[in-house]
Design a protein around this motif. Structure first.
Motif, PDB file in Angstrom:
ATOM      1  N   VAL A   1       1.080  -1.342   0.223  1.00  0.00           N
ATOM      2  CA  VAL A   1       0.349  -0.236  -0.396  1.00  0.00           C
ATOM      3  C   VAL A   1       0.708   1.319  -0.180  1.00  0.00           C
ATOM      4  N   LEU A   2       0.264   2.179  -0.647  1.00  0.00           N
ATOM      5  CA  LEU A   2       1.036   3.436  -0.479  1.00  0.00           C
ATOM      6  C   LEU A   2       0.549   4.417   0.860  1.00  0.00           C
ATOM      7  N   ILE A   3       1.175   4.427   1.331  1.00  0.00           N
ATOM      8  CA  ILE A   3       1.258   5.925   3.085  1.00  0.00           C
ATOM      9  C   ILE A   3       1.759   6.861   2.266  1.00  0.00           C
ATOM     10  N   VAL A   4       0.819   8.025   3.915  1.00  0.00           N
ATOM     11  CA  VAL A   4       0.318   9.078   3.364  1.00  0.00           C
ATOM     12  C   VAL A   4       0.221   9.861   5.189  1.00  0.00           C
ATOM     13  N   PRO A   5       1.196  10.556   5.588  1.00  0.00           N
ATOM     14  CA  PRO A   5       1.213  11.175   7.097  1.00  0.00           C
ATOM     15  C   PRO A   5      -0.583  11.777   6.905  1.00  0.00           C
ATOM     16  N   SER A   6      -1.385  10.655   8.054  1.00  0.00           N
ATOM     17  CA  SER A   6      -2.620  11.332   8.540  1.00  0.00           C
ATOM     18  C   SER A   6      -2.623  12.940   8.231  1.00  0.00           C
ATOM     19  N   GLN A   7      -2.033  13.581   8.707  1.00  0.00           N
ATOM     20  CA  GLN A   7      -1.970  15.088   9.019  1.00  0.00           C
ATOM     21  C   GLN A   7      -1.818  15.571   7.964  1.00  0.00           C
ATOM     22  N   SER A   8      -1.271  15.326   6.891  1.00  0.00           N
ATOM     23  CA  SER A   8      -1.045  15.803   5.833  1.00  0.00           C
ATOM     24  C   SER A   8      -1.607  16.100   5.261  1.00  0.00           C
ATOM     25  N   GLU A   9      -1.441  17.798   3.937  1.00  0.00           N
ATOM     26  CA  GLU A   9      -2.378  18.145   3.761  1.00  0.00           C
ATOM     27  C   GLU A   9      -2.029  18.251   2.077  1.00  0.00           C
ATOM     28  N   SER A  10      -1.425  16.874   2.196  1.00  0.00           N
ATOM     29  CA  SER A  10      -1.019  16.748   0.401  1.00  0.00           C
ATOM     30  C   SER A  10      -2.457  15.965  -0.183  1.00  0.00           C
ATOM     31  N   LYS A  11      -2.422  16.114  -1.380  1.00  0.00           N
ATOM     32  CA  LYS A  11      -3.517  15.355  -2.528  1.00  0.00           C
ATOM     33  C   LYS A  11      -3.241  14.064  -2.463  1.00  0.00           C
ATOM     34  N   VAL A  12      -2.681  13.209  -2.452  1.00  0.00           N
ATOM     35  CA  VAL A  12      -1.965  12.396  -2.501  1.00  0.00           C
ATOM     36  C   VAL A  12      -3.390  11.070  -3.209  1.00  0.00           C
ATOM     37  N   GLU A  13      -3.887  10.573  -3.822  1.00  0.00           N
ATOM     38  CA  GLU A  13      -4.596   9.773  -3.842  1.00  0.00           C
ATOM     39  C   GLU A  13      -4.361   8.885  -5.011  1.00  0.00           C
ATOM     40  N   SER A  14      -2.888   8.367  -5.329  1.00  0.00           N
ATOM     41  CA  SER A  14      -3.231   7.501  -6.348  1.00  0.00           C
ATOM     42  C   SER A  14      -1.463   7.647  -6.377  1.00  0.00           C
ATOM     43  N   VAL A  15      -1.265   6.559  -7.134  1.00  0.00           N
ATOM     44  CA  VAL A  15       0.902   6.823  -7.455  1.00  0.00           C
ATOM     45  C   VAL A  15       0.445   7.317  -8.183  1.00  0.00           C
ATOM     46  N   ASP A  16       0.078   7.616  -9.237  1.00  0.00           N
ATOM     47  CA  ASP A  16       0.385   8.762 -10.470  1.00  0.00           C
ATOM     48  C   ASP A  16       0.235   9.945  -9.520  1.00  0.00           C
ATOM     49  N   ALA A  17       0.062  10.488  -8.623  1.00  0.00           N
ATOM     50  CA  ALA A  17       0.112  11.765  -7.823  1.00  0.00           C
ATOM     51  C   ALA A  17       1.213  11.906  -7.546  1.00  0.00           C
ATOM     52  N   LEU A  18       2.232  10.887  -7.055  1.00  0.00           N
ATOM     53  CA  LEU A  18       3.603  10.758  -6.631  1.00  0.00           C
ATOM     54  C   LEU A  18       4.869  12.022  -7.478  1.00  0.00           C
ATOM     55  N   LYS A  19       4.105  11.557  -8.742  1.00  0.00           N
ATOM     56  CA  LYS A  19       5.026  13.386  -9.106  1.00  0.00           C
ATOM     57  C   LYS A  19       4.845  14.557  -9.361  1.00  0.00           C
ATOM     58  N   ASP A  20       3.792  14.646  -8.535  1.00  0.00           N
ATOM     59  CA  ASP A  20       3.403  16.028  -8.473  1.00  0.00           C
ATOM     60  C   ASP A  20       4.940  16.470  -8.049  1.00  0.00           C
ATOM     61  N   ALA A  21       5.108  17.848  -8.611  1.00  0.00           N
ATOM     62  CA  ALA A  21       6.474  18.485  -7.574  1.00  0.00           C
ATOM     63  C   ALA A  21       6.256  19.018  -6.199  1.00  0.00           C
ATOM     64  N   SER A  22       4.805  18.807  -5.337  1.00  0.00           N
ATOM     65  CA  SER A  22       5.138  18.913  -4.323  1.00  0.00           C
ATOM     66  C   SER A  22       4.859  17.712  -3.194  1.00  0.00           C
TER      67      SER A  22
END
Length: 249
Positions: A106-127
């Motif tokens: 699974v791909l995880i992000v910090p629960s308190q993160s404001e990141s909008k990562v919702e897919s693997v493809d989103a990892l390419k975002d500059a943020s």
């Protein structure tokens, strides 16, 4: 005189118990830590006189330790590749090799993160600047991650963002502490910190994640080691493994 005989009898009894005690050393993938702690306690209760010691870490690192002569009676790997290496070097008894659980990447992000990562493809975002992954040479979850990202065509593209980690629990800690933007772990690990990380994707484009276990060829406790493998299929052990999120092969 009677007291002296009693003390001698007690001493002999303790000595006999000490001689009959057996120590079983289990070398297990880091992702099995919590489940195996519970199972080890169960096994000890069901087998009086057996004491279990456990070493955990990245499967590849554990294999290297066994290769170098570290004491071990059982080896449980998070992937088939590492166990294949152990077999090719005659470090395990091949007749005892058993697949006992499955897992998911699974791909995880910090629960308190404001990141909008919702897919693997989103990892390419500059943020997204830092992605924790297991080291691909020693950590099975790292190899599964590489397979998934190669299949999606993102492995090379994302490479400048990788933060290599020594085992899956280190990846989990990095994400939980917010030291990275995202990371790839097993579903079972993510569940341990559901309050600190959130699962945003479940890549499927990798080899099936099955965990094999086998008795070490040089073990001094072959009978008890085989009993341990058999115990993993018991109702009590299966319930413990399922409680931590592991599937049945």
């Amino acid at each position: 005189m009677q007291k002296r005989k009693l003390l001698i009898g007690l001493a002999l009894g303790l000595a006999s118990a000490s001689l009959s005690a057996q120590t079983l050393i289990v070398s297990a993938a880091a992702s099995l830590t919590n489940a195996f702690k519970e199972i080890n306690t169960q096994f000890e209760k069901a087998h009086p006189g057996v004491n279990i010691e456990m070493t955990t870490g990245a499967s590849g690192s554990l294999l290297q330790q066994i290769q170098q002569g570290a004491p071990a009676d059982l080896f449980a790997s998070a992937d088939q590749t590492t166990m294949d290496r152990a077999a090719s070097q005659n470090l395990i008894d091949p007749a005892t090799r058993t697949d006992f659980v499955t897992n998911s990447l699974v791909l995880i992000v910090p629960s308190q993160s404001e990141s909008k990562v919702e897919s693997v493809d989103a990892l390419k975002d500059a943020s997204i600047q830092r992605i924790a992954i297991g080291k691909t040479d020693t950590v099975p979850v790292g190899r599964y991650t590489k397979q998934a990202l190669e299949a999606s065509g993102d492995w090379e593209t994302l490479s400048p963002k990788y933060i290599p980690s020594d085992n899956v629990r280190q990846v989990l800690d990095y994400v939980a502490r917010g030291e990275v933007d995202a990371g790839f772990v097993y579903r079972t690990d993510a569940a341990l910190m559901a309050d600190k990380v959130k699962v945003v994707a479940t890549p499927k484009t990798h080899a099936p994640i099955t965990y094999p276990i086998a008795v070490i060829a040089a073990t001094k406790e072959p009978a008890v080691a085989k009993q341990y493998i058999q115990y993993l299929s018991s109702d009590a052990a299966r319930e413990a493994l399922a409680r931590y999120g592991f599937g049945k092969p």
